[in-house]
Motif scaffolding. Structure first.
Motif, PDB file in Angstrom:
ATOM      1  N   ARG A 279      -6.647  -3.211   1.844  1.00 22.72           N
ATOM      2  CA  ARG A 279      -7.635  -2.183   1.493  1.00 22.72           C
ATOM      3  C   ARG A 279      -7.812  -1.213   2.654  1.00 22.72           C
ATOM      4  O   ARG A 279      -7.920  -1.620   3.802  1.00 22.72           O
ATOM      5  N   GLU A 280      -7.809   0.088   2.332  1.00 22.13           N
ATOM      6  CA  GLU A 280      -8.002   1.087   3.372  1.00 22.13           C
ATOM      7  C   GLU A 280      -9.444   1.041   3.861  1.00 22.13           C
ATOM      8  O   GLU A 280     -10.376   1.283   3.100  1.00 22.13           O
ATOM      9  N   ARG A 281      -9.617   0.742   5.143  1.00 21.19           N
ATOM     10  CA  ARG A 281     -10.955   0.658   5.728  1.00 21.19           C
ATOM     11  C   ARG A 281     -11.464   2.045   6.102  1.00 21.19           C
ATOM     12  O   ARG A 281     -12.633   2.366   5.898  1.00 21.19           O
ATOM     13  N   TRP A 282     -10.579   2.850   6.689  1.00 14.76           N
ATOM     14  CA  TRP A 282     -10.973   4.207   7.082  1.00 14.76           C
ATOM     15  C   TRP A 282      -9.722   5.057   7.274  1.00 14.76           C
ATOM     16  O   TRP A 282      -8.623   4.537   7.448  1.00 14.76           O
ATOM     17  N   ARG A 283      -9.921   6.357   7.223  1.00 14.22           N
ATOM     18  CA  ARG A 283      -8.866   7.335   7.461  1.00 14.22           C
ATOM     19  C   ARG A 283      -9.489   8.520   8.184  1.00 14.22           C
ATOM     20  O   ARG A 283     -10.447   9.120   7.689  1.00 14.22           O
TER      21      ARG A 283
ATOM     22  N   LEU B 299       1.963   4.950   0.398  1.00 11.82           N
ATOM     23  CA  LEU B 299       1.478   6.065   1.208  1.00 11.82           C
ATOM     24  C   LEU B 299       2.459   7.220   1.092  1.00 11.82           C
ATOM     25  O   LEU B 299       3.625   7.034   0.761  1.00 11.82           O
TER      26      LEU B 299
ATOM     27  N   LYS C 186       0.852  -1.192   0.000  1.00 14.67           N
ATOM     28  CA  LYS C 186       0.000   0.000   0.000  1.00 14.67           C
ATOM     29  C   LYS C 186       0.887   1.241   0.000  1.00 14.67           C
ATOM     30  O   LYS C 186       1.408   1.646   1.041  1.00 14.67           O
TER      31      LYS C 186
ATOM     32  N   PHE D 134      -6.091  -0.468   7.762  1.00 13.37           N
ATOM     33  CA  PHE D 134      -6.029  -1.225   6.523  1.00 13.37           C
ATOM     34  C   PHE D 134      -6.377  -2.682   6.810  1.00 13.37           C
ATOM     35  O   PHE D 134      -5.944  -3.246   7.820  1.00 13.37           O
TER      36      PHE D 134
ATOM     37  N   ALA E 171      -5.034   5.832  10.116  1.00 12.98           N
ATOM     38  CA  ALA E 171      -5.759   5.030   9.134  1.00 12.98           C
ATOM     39  C   ALA E 171      -5.680   3.559   9.500  1.00 12.98           C
ATOM     40  O   ALA E 171      -4.764   3.110  10.203  1.00 12.98           O
TER      41      ALA E 171
END
Length: 474
Positions: free
Chosen positions: A189-193, A148, A146, A183, A181
């Motif tokens: 997969r990014e779940r939330w940020r 960043l 991922k 993952f 964040a």
């Protein structure tokens, strides 16, 4: 009901950083630095109680121990490397190279391989600020990556990932655009940020708090605030103000109390605070061309001019109103060790700070709570402060009986011993109870920046170029 209870126990183990016998994240079980072990040596060194020693690519990351493997990072010939070492023999099992399409700005005390790995027992997660997150299985098969960043932290990034429930959590505090964040641990997969708008400097690694009968909460300090987040969606649940404007250490938790030290600058000591005028007053008097910015020549005080690199958040070599407001707030914050009651909803500042201590506060080393004594190790000179964790009363404060040195590793403890490693490679062993009379001073004769790991009668110490395993003869 039994199934639900078992599930909560498993989640609690994962949230705390793995089983008590392992060291699956930075500073071991829930970042505490404390191991439930026996049989650790007091005396050790290059020729004493060495089980094995392995040469490694240089790095500052701390050893992460799980099952039969130890995980670290390093940099060789400019290449970012994730490493796995056999726990029994010290043999390098695998190394994997991460992409590197940039080189983040770093403070001289930082390193491209500073953040430590984290593992859930099946997968291992590595973070490099010059790329992002990568996940492997325990045999080195890449599972996901991922990208960043790029980031804009004046010191460089330094927080390590942690695993909470089924997500990998990474705290990314920086000058502009700070966030935390989560993952998906299996896919990346990014779940939330969640933005951390108040955070402007530092790199603290989160810990986990599970309220009685409740679900785990991610707790992380940052500029001015300690905040708690829901691992499921990233919602900020509660927060407590009163922290320094710079936080780099990792907090420790005992029951419903969290302990965290923050140090901004010598000018943030009580009695030494510098008065900073409001932005409206300063800009009215100093902004001659009325462009909404103050260059170094327009800044009103020598301190403001000297501080320009730290508060010029967007890097345009000037200070706008929002940056001046941050400068003012930073200079009004105070260094300190705080004991904070955990839990609540919304702003808990008025009722949650149990006590505050403000002498000899470290900037980098995290605190250690062991056998009814709270330890702080100051970066410069090795002044150690021990406090009563219930009241904040001083037990003892003094300099370790070794030549003056610097301290970047955090203290760890187990088997009735406290281990404190200095930059030059001296490892001081203290007895419990808050006293400072050393049981031994062990000289590894190599620089140490990583925090040791204590697992199953063994001490794992990473020097700049090597990994040692120390233990008593069986």
């Amino acid at each position: 009901m039994i199934g639900q209870t078992i599930c909560m126990i498993v989640l609690g183990m994962l949230a705390a950083g793995g089983p008590a016998g392992e060291w699956t994240r930075f500073r071991g079980p829930n970042g505490s630095g404390v191991a439930d072990v026996t049989g650790l040596p007091v005396e050790f060194g290059p020729a004493r109680n060495v089980i094995w020693k392995t040469e490694l690519a240089p790095g500052y990351s701390s050893p992460i121990v799980d099952g039969s493997r130890i995980y670290l990072t390093g940099v060789r010939d400019g290449r970012l490397l994730s490493l796995a070492v056999d726990r029994a023999s010290g043999k390098l099992l695998w190394e994997r190279e991460a992409p590197r399409d940039r080189r983040e700005k770093l403070d001289q005390r930082n390193h491209p391989a500073a953040p430590s790995a984290a593992t859930d027992g099946e997968h291992v997660y590595f973070f490099f600020a010059d790329y992002g997150l990568l996940a492997y299985d325990v045999n080195g098969k890449e599972l996901w990556r991922k990208p960043l960043g790029p980031f804009n932290n004046i010191y460089g990034m330094g927080a390590s990932p942690i695993v909470v429930d089924d997500v990998v959590v990474l705290n990314c505090d920086q000058s502009i655009g700070s966030f935390i964040a989560a993952f998906d641990q299996r896919t990346g997969r990014e779940r939330w940020r969640t933005p951390r708008v108040e955070a402007r400097s530092g790199h603290s690694t989160p810990v986990v708090y599970t309220p009685p009968g409740g679900r785990p909460q991610i707790v992380v300090p940052g500029s001015f605030l300690l905040s708690a987040y829901d691992p499921r969606d990233g919602k900020r649940l509660w927060w407590v103000g009163g922290l320094s404007f710079e936080l780099k250490s990792t907090p420790v938790i005992s029951g419903d109390t969290l302990y965290i030290n923050g140090f901004g600058s010598p000018e943030n000591q009580p009695g030494a605070l510098i008065a900073v005028a409001p932005s409206a007053e300063v800009f009215a008097a100093q902004d001659a061309n009325q462009d909404g910015k103050l260059t170094a020549a327009e800044l009103p005080t020598a301190h403001a001019r000297e501080s320009l690199p730290f508060f010029d958040l967007n890097g345009d070599k000037s200070i706008d109103r929002s940056e001046w407001d941050y400068y003012k707030a930073a200079m009004e914050s105070e260094n300190g060790m705080l004991a904070i009651k955990l839990g609540g909803s919304g702003d808990m500042t008025a009722t949650s700070v149990r006590w505050r201590y403000q002498r000899g506060i470290p900037q980098l080393p995290s605190p250690l709570l062991y056998q009814d004594a709270l330890y702080m190790v100051n970066d410069a000179g090795g002044v150690v402060t021990t406090l009563n964790p219930k009241t904040g009363a001083l037990i003892q404060q003094g300099r370790l009986k070794v030549p003056s040195d610097r301290y970047y590793a955090s203290p760890v403890a187990g088997d009735g011993k406290i281990y404190i490693a200095s930059e030059s490679g001296k490892v001081v062993v203290l007895p419990p109870g808050g006293g400072l009379d050393a049981l031994a001073v062990n000289d590894l004769q190599e620089n140490i920046y990583a925090t040791p790991a204590l697992v199953d009668r063994r001490i794992y110490i990473r020097t700049l170029n090597s990994l040692y395993c120390f233990g008593l003869p069986q």
